[in-house]
Design an enzyme around this catalytic site. Structure first.
Site, PDB file in Angstrom:
ATOM      1  CE1 TYR A  56     -16.043  25.494 -73.107  1.00 53.38           C
ATOM      2  CE2 TYR A  56     -15.238  24.750 -74.939  1.00 53.38           C
ATOM      3  CZ  TYR A  56     -16.160  25.363 -74.305  1.00 53.38           C
ATOM      4  OH  TYR A  56     -17.377  25.505 -74.995  1.00 53.38           O
ATOM      5  CG  HIS A 120     -17.233  31.126 -75.013  1.00 53.81           C
ATOM      6  ND1 HIS A 120     -16.225  30.379 -74.585  1.00 53.81           N
ATOM      7  CD2 HIS A 120     -18.458  30.213 -74.692  1.00 53.81           C
ATOM      8  CE1 HIS A 120     -16.631  29.237 -74.119  1.00 53.81           C
ATOM      9  NE2 HIS A 120     -18.244  29.134 -73.969  1.00 53.81           N
TER      10      HIS A 120
END
Ligand code: NAD
Length: 317
Positions: A56, A120
């Site tokens: 992110y 992820h």
């Protein structure tokens, strides 16, 4: 705030939890100090589970979150981060990178222990590598006490269930699914029994469909096809005319499933964070939610998918 057990991890998580991707400018360029206030508001209002990733904002979200958590007692929050995805199209699920990634995340977050470390977006990975290399590396870290628990995340439900089937019980302890339990798509509900039977904790993310069900609407990178966006706009307009924030209904719907331990919502705006907590605790107007779902019926489960061809869900065209 009501809490539920996260599978067999022994962790009790608030039904609404904090997703930190907005701290990495996922939706807009944020004011970092406001983002930090949003994190503090979340903790003060009973949210105890926080999810982030080095991906992110190319590590920015972890860095800002680390600033927010500085001085906060470590037992006030359950911290989840991820390994394997680092930039646009940049994936590395190798064992060597797992350990380095954990060390780097801990340094940015200012902690020496991660409660939940997740692979992820495994739809972009070779699942053989996840099963044979990545998960064993995570198990070593868990045995060494560096992390508490192991999870996987992804968009297609197929890759989450298939990966769980290929691993011994207790290897994977949580699954994080996103955009598959929201007002316009309840597909995650179909696989809740499968995960529950295996004792996995289920984390639902993106109750607004990454902005789809908000007045601001989707960011430019959003993968929703035009038809989906158009019908979602009708639902947003209907709620506005009714004097109700669609985010309220989106959150109430997402947290209503008793088999889903928690729902991650992202915001870097402390006022929206407070509203979201209020929404989670307010009485539910089931009839209104049913009317909004009726408006969204033409796109029900018409979601987007992604990842390697073999890892994708088959979706309604
Ligand atoms: P979301 O559905 O939570 O939507 C976030 C968007 O909604 C942002 O634009 C935010 O500003 C807006 N918003 C939030 N509250 C609002 C309010 N009260 N009023 C108006 N707008 C509001 O989507 P998300 O942020 O993508 O998902 C939540 C979290 O889940 C992420 O931050 C991340 O931590 C996690 N997540 C993980 C994965 C994964 O691991 N693959 C994928 C998606 C999300």
């Amino acid at each position: 705030m009501h809490q539920r057990l996260l599978g067999r991890t022994g962790l009790r998580v608030s039904v609404l939890s904090y997703g930190a991707s907005p701290l990495g400018n996922a939706f807009r360029t944020i004011d970092d100090d406001a983002g930090i206030r949003a994190v503090h508001a979340a903790l003060d209002l009973g949210i105890n589970f926080i999810d982030v990733s080095p991906y992110y904002g190319a590590t920015k979200a972890e860095t800002v979150l680390g600033r927010a958590l500085k001085g906060v007692a470590r037992d006030r929050y359950i911290l989840a981060t991820k390994i394997g995805q680092y930039g646009e199209g940049e994936f590395d699920f190798s064992a060597a990178r797992v350990t380095r990634s954990l060390d780097e995340s801990c340094a940015r977050l200012g902690v020496d222990y991660i409660d939940l470390l997740q692979c992820h977006d495994i739809e972009f990975a070779d699942v053989n590598q996840i099963v044979d290399e990545t998960l064993p590396a995570l198990m070593k870290l868990r045995a060494a006490g560096r992390i508490g628990h192991i999870g996987i995340t992804g968009l297609p439900l197929k890759v989450l269930t298939e990966t769980v089937k290929r691993t011994a019980p207790g290897t994977i302890e949580t699954v994080l699914s996103f955009c598959r339990y929201e007002l316009n798509d309840d597909a995650l509900a179909d696989v809740v029994p499968f995960f529950a039977e295996r004792g996995l904790g289920i984390i639902n993310a993106s109750p607004t469909g990454m902005g789809l069900l908000t007045e601001r609407g989707v960011p430019s990178w959003h993968p929703a096809p035009r038809r989906m966006v158009e019908v979602a706009r009708e639902a947003v307009a209907f709620c506005k005319a009714e004097g109700v924030d669609i985010v309220k209904l989106a959150i109430q719907y997402a947290i209503s499933h008793p088999g889903i331990a928690t729902t991650l919502v992202g915001t870097a705006d402390p006022d929206n964070l407070r509203k979201n907590v209020e929404y989670a605790m307010a009485p539910v107007d089931h009839a209104l939610i049913a009317r909004v779902r009726q408006i969204l019926a033409p796109i029900h489960r018409h979601n987007f998918t992604r990842g390697r061809p073999e890892n994708r869900d088959t979706l309604i065209p």
